[in-house]
Motif scaffolding. Structure first.
Motif, PDB file in Angstrom:
ATOM      1  N   TYR A   1      -2.804   2.334  11.819  1.00  0.00           N
ATOM      2  CA  TYR A   1      -3.468   1.130  11.298  1.00  0.00           C
ATOM      3  C   TYR A   1      -2.739  -0.114  11.815  1.00  0.00           C
ATOM      4  O   TYR A   1      -1.524  -0.075  12.035  1.00  0.00           O
ATOM      5  CB  TYR A   1      -3.456   1.140   9.772  1.00  0.00           C
ATOM      6  CG  TYR A   1      -4.216   2.304   9.181  1.00  0.00           C
ATOM      7  CD1 TYR A   1      -5.535   2.174   8.787  1.00  0.00           C
ATOM      8  CD2 TYR A   1      -3.606   3.552   9.052  1.00  0.00           C
ATOM      9  CE1 TYR A   1      -6.235   3.254   8.268  1.00  0.00           C
ATOM     10  CE2 TYR A   1      -4.295   4.633   8.521  1.00  0.00           C
ATOM     11  CZ  TYR A   1      -5.615   4.480   8.134  1.00  0.00           C
ATOM     12  OH  TYR A   1      -6.321   5.552   7.621  1.00  0.00           O
ATOM     13  N   ASP A   2      -3.486  -1.214  11.942  1.00  0.00           N
ATOM     14  CA  ASP A   2      -2.854  -2.452  12.394  1.00  0.00           C
ATOM     15  C   ASP A   2      -1.888  -2.982  11.357  1.00  0.00           C
ATOM     16  O   ASP A   2      -0.868  -3.594  11.710  1.00  0.00           O
ATOM     17  CB  ASP A   2      -3.919  -3.504  12.726  1.00  0.00           C
ATOM     18  CG  ASP A   2      -4.825  -3.799  11.535  1.00  0.00           C
ATOM     19  OD1 ASP A   2      -4.890  -2.990  10.586  1.00  0.00           O
ATOM     20  OD2 ASP A   2      -5.487  -4.861  11.555  1.00  0.00           O
ATOM     21  N   LYS A   3      -2.180  -2.741  10.090  1.00  0.00           N
ATOM     22  CA  LYS A   3      -1.311  -3.176   8.994  1.00  0.00           C
ATOM     23  C   LYS A   3      -1.148  -2.038   8.003  1.00  0.00           C
ATOM     24  O   LYS A   3      -2.077  -1.278   7.758  1.00  0.00           O
ATOM     25  CB  LYS A   3      -1.901  -4.402   8.291  1.00  0.00           C
ATOM     26  CG  LYS A   3      -2.060  -5.617   9.203  1.00  0.00           C
ATOM     27  CD  LYS A   3      -2.719  -6.770   8.469  1.00  0.00           C
ATOM     28  CE  LYS A   3      -2.894  -7.955   9.407  1.00  0.00           C
ATOM     29  NZ  LYS A   3      -3.578  -9.091   8.745  1.00  0.00           N
ATOM     30  N   ILE A   4       0.036  -1.968   7.405  1.00  0.00           N
ATOM     31  CA  ILE A   4       0.309  -0.873   6.468  1.00  0.00           C
ATOM     32  C   ILE A   4      -0.613  -0.959   5.252  1.00  0.00           C
ATOM     33  O   ILE A   4      -0.971   0.062   4.655  1.00  0.00           O
ATOM     34  CB  ILE A   4       1.789  -0.890   6.035  1.00  0.00           C
ATOM     35  CG1 ILE A   4       2.159   0.417   5.322  1.00  0.00           C
ATOM     36  CG2 ILE A   4       2.102  -2.095   5.196  1.00  0.00           C
ATOM     37  CD1 ILE A   4       2.166   1.640   6.196  1.00  0.00           C
TER      38      ILE A   4
ATOM     39  N   VAL B   1       7.859  -1.570   1.427  1.00  0.00           N
ATOM     40  CA  VAL B   1       6.453  -1.880   1.693  1.00  0.00           C
ATOM     41  C   VAL B   1       5.542  -0.855   1.009  1.00  0.00           C
ATOM     42  O   VAL B   1       4.502  -1.207   0.442  1.00  0.00           O
ATOM     43  CB  VAL B   1       6.198  -1.919   3.211  1.00  0.00           C
ATOM     44  CG1 VAL B   1       4.740  -2.222   3.501  1.00  0.00           C
ATOM     45  CG2 VAL B   1       7.097  -2.952   3.867  1.00  0.00           C
ATOM     46  N   VAL B   2       5.937   0.416   1.040  1.00  0.00           N
ATOM     47  CA  VAL B   2       5.149   1.446   0.356  1.00  0.00           C
ATOM     48  C   VAL B   2       5.165   1.190  -1.154  1.00  0.00           C
ATOM     49  O   VAL B   2       4.142   1.333  -1.833  1.00  0.00           O
ATOM     50  CB  VAL B   2       5.702   2.851   0.682  1.00  0.00           C
ATOM     51  CG1 VAL B   2       5.000   3.916  -0.167  1.00  0.00           C
ATOM     52  CG2 VAL B   2       5.509   3.160   2.161  1.00  0.00           C
ATOM     53  N   GLU B   3       6.327   0.791  -1.671  1.00  0.00           N
ATOM     54  CA  GLU B   3       6.408   0.486  -3.104  1.00  0.00           C
ATOM     55  C   GLU B   3       5.449  -0.641  -3.476  1.00  0.00           C
ATOM     56  O   GLU B   3       4.825  -0.616  -4.549  1.00  0.00           O
ATOM     57  CB  GLU B   3       7.837   0.097  -3.475  1.00  0.00           C
ATOM     58  CG  GLU B   3       8.779   1.275  -3.597  1.00  0.00           C
ATOM     59  CD  GLU B   3      10.172   0.872  -4.051  1.00  0.00           C
ATOM     60  OE1 GLU B   3      10.908   1.746  -4.528  1.00  0.00           O
ATOM     61  OE2 GLU B   3      10.517  -0.324  -3.905  1.00  0.00           O
ATOM     62  N   ALA B   4       5.329  -1.656  -2.595  1.00  0.00           N
ATOM     63  CA  ALA B   4       4.421  -2.772  -2.873  1.00  0.00           C
ATOM     64  C   ALA B   4       2.971  -2.290  -2.948  1.00  0.00           C
ATOM     65  O   ALA B   4       2.198  -2.741  -3.805  1.00  0.00           O
ATOM     66  CB  ALA B   4       4.576  -3.842  -1.793  1.00  0.00           C
ATOM     67  N   VAL B   5       2.608  -1.363  -2.054  1.00  0.00           N
ATOM     68  CA  VAL B   5       1.245  -0.813  -2.058  1.00  0.00           C
ATOM     69  C   VAL B   5       1.015  -0.007  -3.335  1.00  0.00           C
ATOM     70  O   VAL B   5      -0.030  -0.119  -3.983  1.00  0.00           O
ATOM     71  CB  VAL B   5       1.010   0.070  -0.809  1.00  0.00           C
ATOM     72  CG1 VAL B   5      -0.338   0.786  -0.903  1.00  0.00           C
ATOM     73  CG2 VAL B   5       1.080  -0.770   0.465  1.00  0.00           C
TER      74      VAL B   5
ATOM     75  N   GLY C   1      -1.329   8.355   7.157  1.00  0.00           N
ATOM     76  CA  GLY C   1      -1.554   7.013   7.685  1.00  0.00           C
ATOM     77  C   GLY C   1      -0.240   6.272   7.898  1.00  0.00           C
ATOM     78  O   GLY C   1       0.628   6.288   7.015  1.00  0.00           O
ATOM     79  N   VAL C   2      -0.078   5.631   9.054  1.00  0.00           N
ATOM     80  CA  VAL C   2       1.104   4.829   9.368  1.00  0.00           C
ATOM     81  C   VAL C   2       0.653   3.559  10.088  1.00  0.00           C
ATOM     82  O   VAL C   2      -0.448   3.498  10.643  1.00  0.00           O
ATOM     83  CB  VAL C   2       2.106   5.588  10.264  1.00  0.00           C
ATOM     84  CG1 VAL C   2       2.584   6.864   9.603  1.00  0.00           C
ATOM     85  CG2 VAL C   2       1.491   5.896  11.627  1.00  0.00           C
TER      86      VAL C   2
END
Length: 284
Positions: free
Chosen positions: A188-191, A212-216, A165-166
């Protein structure tokens, strides 16, 4: 972040706008600068509960505008369409974690970079990919294809038959197109939505900017893990810069000077440490 398909349409629109803007080109006394940001890519940019744009780029943009002695107005703009709207003159600049790439430089101009970070994969902690994507390299520079190829080949093998997913129209989508064309890519429209589908098992991995990946990952303690090397260079670009119209050479010079000053006096480091927990200042 803009994919090749988006660039093609933006090129045509950009050419029309260049003709329209030609008559208006030239020196301008800037008093107000309108800056677009997605507001959905924390910690780079976000939207609070009152609908106000916040985040690292809003704080940095306000600092840069003070240095440029102009009034700063931030406006929210969906990522898909953020370049065409700049070309149409709906705002003057983009600060939205937009990576400087050769493809984007065909349609818009950029300031010098004010931040940089690699792209990384995340998977579920109990997924076989958590082990399979440990490829024996901490960092892969895509500008050196000779050294990068063995790791990219291992990556393609590990992700065979899997889905990733990107966020749509991003450098990560370009990475998938160029380096992993046989791996299923879901956009996706948003990560954040890619993270939701990873958490529910609807995709096998997600790929995005490291912060951003770290935040998820941090939002789902123990459920996901970042794996594999940091990818830099090539389609991942030269770092994040202010996006500008081709006819805004004067505004580019103002941003370049303000960013250089903010890097030199440590403002970028201070703000990035505040928002990211580490320094995202560009390094030579």
């Amino acid at each position: 972040m803009c994919s090749l398909k988006k660039i093609v349409s933006a090129l045509a629109l950009g050419a029309m706008m260049a003709v329209a803007a030609a008559g208006a080109a030239g020196a301008k006394e800037w008093k107000t600068v309108r800056i677009a940001s997605e507001g959905a890519y924390p910690p780079w940019n976000a939207t609070d509960t009152s609908g106000k744009l916040t985040g690292f780029e809003v704080d940095l943009g306000n600092d840069l505008c003070k240095r440029m002695k102009v009034t700063c107005e931030f406006v929210a703009q969906d990522w898909d369409g953020i370049i065409p709207a700049l070309q149409q003159g709906k705002y003057d600049a983009i600060m939205s974690a937009m990576t400087i790439t050769d493809e984007r430089k065909k349609v818009i101009d950029f300031s010098v970079p004010y931040g940089t970070e690699p792209s990384v994969f995340a998977v579920l902690t109990d997924s076989p990919l958590a082990k399979a994507l440990n490829l024996g390299a901490d960092r892969v520079d895509l500008n050196d294809q000779g050294k990068a190829k063995p790791t990219l080949d291992k990556l393609a093998t590990a992700l065979k038959g899997k889905s990733v997913g990107v966020q749509v129209s991003t450098i990560q989508a370009d990475f998938m197109d160029k380096h992993l064309p046989k791996v299923t890519m879901r956009t996706y429209d948003k990560i954040d939505n890619a993270g939701i589908d990873l958490g529910s098992g609807r995709v096998d991995a997600m790929l995005g900017d490291r912060s951003v990946v770290e935040a998820v990952v941090k939002a789902t303690p123990g459920k996901m893990v970042i794996v594999g090397p940091n990818f830099i260079g090539g389609v991942i670009g030269e770092g994040m810069g202010v996006g500008l119209r081709k006819d805004s050479a004067d505004l580019k010079a103002m941003f370049d000077k303000a960013i250089a000053a903010a890097l030199k006096d440590g403002t970028v480091k201070k703000l990035s440490t505040q928002h990211f927990g580490y320094d995202i200042s560009p390094t030579k």
